[in-house]
Design a protein around this motif. Sequence first.
Motif, mmCIF file in Angstrom:
data_model
loop_
_atom_site.group_PDB
_atom_site.id
_atom_site.type_symbol
_atom_site.label_atom_id
_atom_site.label_comp_id
_atom_site.label_asym_id
_atom_site.label_seq_id
_atom_site.Cartn_x
_atom_site.Cartn_y
_atom_site.Cartn_z
ATOM 1 N N CYS A 112 0.831 -1.198 0.000
ATOM 2 C CA CYS A 112 0.000 0.000 0.000
ATOM 3 C C CYS A 112 0.867 1.250 0.000
ATOM 4 C CB CYS A 112 -0.957 -0.002 1.186
ATOM 5 S SG CYS A 112 -0.145 0.135 2.799
ATOM 6 N N ASP A 113 0.249 2.355 -0.368
ATOM 7 C CA ASP A 113 0.893 3.665 -0.360
ATOM 8 C C ASP A 113 0.075 4.558 0.553
ATOM 9 O OD1 ASP A 113 1.840 6.230 -0.833
ATOM 10 O OD2 ASP A 113 2.178 5.895 -2.969
ATOM 11 N N ASP B 55 0.265 7.564 1.284
ATOM 12 C CA ASP B 55 0.018 8.938 0.836
ATOM 13 C C ASP B 55 -1.206 9.040 -0.070
ATOM 14 O OD1 ASP B 55 2.165 10.073 2.202
ATOM 15 O OD2 ASP B 55 3.570 9.550 0.602
ATOM 16 N N LYS B 56 -1.646 7.914 -0.614
ATOM 17 C CA LYS B 56 -2.787 7.939 -1.524
ATOM 18 C C LYS B 56 -4.100 7.899 -0.750
ATOM 19 C CE LYS B 56 -0.472 5.783 -5.487
ATOM 20 N NZ LYS B 56 -0.523 4.661 -6.460
ATOM 21 N N GLU B 57 -5.134 8.485 -1.347
ATOM 22 C CA GLU B 57 -6.450 8.432 -0.719
ATOM 23 C C GLU B 57 -6.957 6.998 -0.673
ATOM 24 O OE1 GLU B 57 -8.164 10.756 1.000
ATOM 25 O OE2 GLU B 57 -6.236 11.751 0.778
ATOM 26 N N ASN B 58 -6.796 6.287 -1.805
ATOM 27 C CA ASN B 58 -7.030 4.846 -1.807
ATOM 28 C C ASN B 58 -5.675 4.183 -1.599
ATOM 29 O OD1 ASN B 58 -7.668 2.167 -2.250
ATOM 30 N ND2 ASN B 58 -7.892 2.392 -4.461
ATOM 31 N N ASP C 258 -4.491 1.711 -4.295
ATOM 32 C CA ASP C 258 -4.694 2.083 -5.698
ATOM 33 C C ASP C 258 -3.678 1.386 -6.611
ATOM 34 O OD1 ASP C 258 -5.930 3.890 -7.716
ATOM 35 O OD2 ASP C 258 -3.885 4.680 -7.838
ATOM 36 N N LYS D 67 -8.787 8.394 6.729
ATOM 37 C CA LYS D 67 -8.572 7.377 5.692
ATOM 38 C C LYS D 67 -9.049 6.009 6.168
ATOM 39 C CE LYS D 67 -4.650 9.433 3.228
ATOM 40 N NZ LYS D 67 -3.306 9.187 2.657
#
Length: 260
Positions: free
Chosen positions: A140-141, A143-146, A149, A181
Amino acid sequence: MDSSSHKHYHVHGFDSRKHLDDFFSDKSDMVFGEDALIFPIENLTNIFTRGHIKGDVLIDLSPGSFIHHLYAANEFFQHIIVLKVSDRCILELKRWLDTRTGAFDWGHATKLHVGIKGNSDQLQEKEEKLRSTIPHVVKCDLDKENLTDPMVLPPADCIISVWLLDVICKDEDDYRRYLRKFSRMLKPGGHLILIGCLGYSQYIIGKEKFHAFTYDEGFVRKALVGEGFVIDYCKVKKRTAVSDLVDYKDLICLAAHKEK
């Protein structure tokens, strides 16, 4: 304390095996047994055996490659999806999931779950049950909203996050942002379980110093309520470990549910 030179777990990563050996092993000189092993096991067992938190999907968001906290959950969920930010941590965890040679031995933690008198068949059954409940370890990342993603995960019945917010958050705003989140990843009425350290500013893996976010019980309670959660459980415990590897003062475990 000047932490400007400290590394950040989700940016720089760390030696995942060294992390396990120093904080979660059964070595004679490992001083974190009470805090790092027993505290999560006892509190999560207490939370889940009440029977209110269960369902199809549980998401685990925790640093490193430890899995002992998930034994308590796997009896109550069909699937556990583990999210990791580091390839190194994923590889370490997959060694255990695939029962490869050289995998970290969690037998001592398994015994804590089944009871010290549990025989070898019971221990093996417990480990196999947990392995079968974890269909995916997903990078996972944060910083991303999903976070995953372009993959979209199903809404979770429960999220467990053990020490992750401690090591990725820079300040109070960061902490609240990650709570939002997590909330978006939950079903209405879904549950969030957090385990963290209070009065924490740094930890050491090998020869490298890493940043930790300093907060107290009052802050995390207000942050959860401010993001639409109702707190159902809270336990705070004084530190027992004597070590220069970390500087936390207390441990905290909270369970909360997302208001519909």
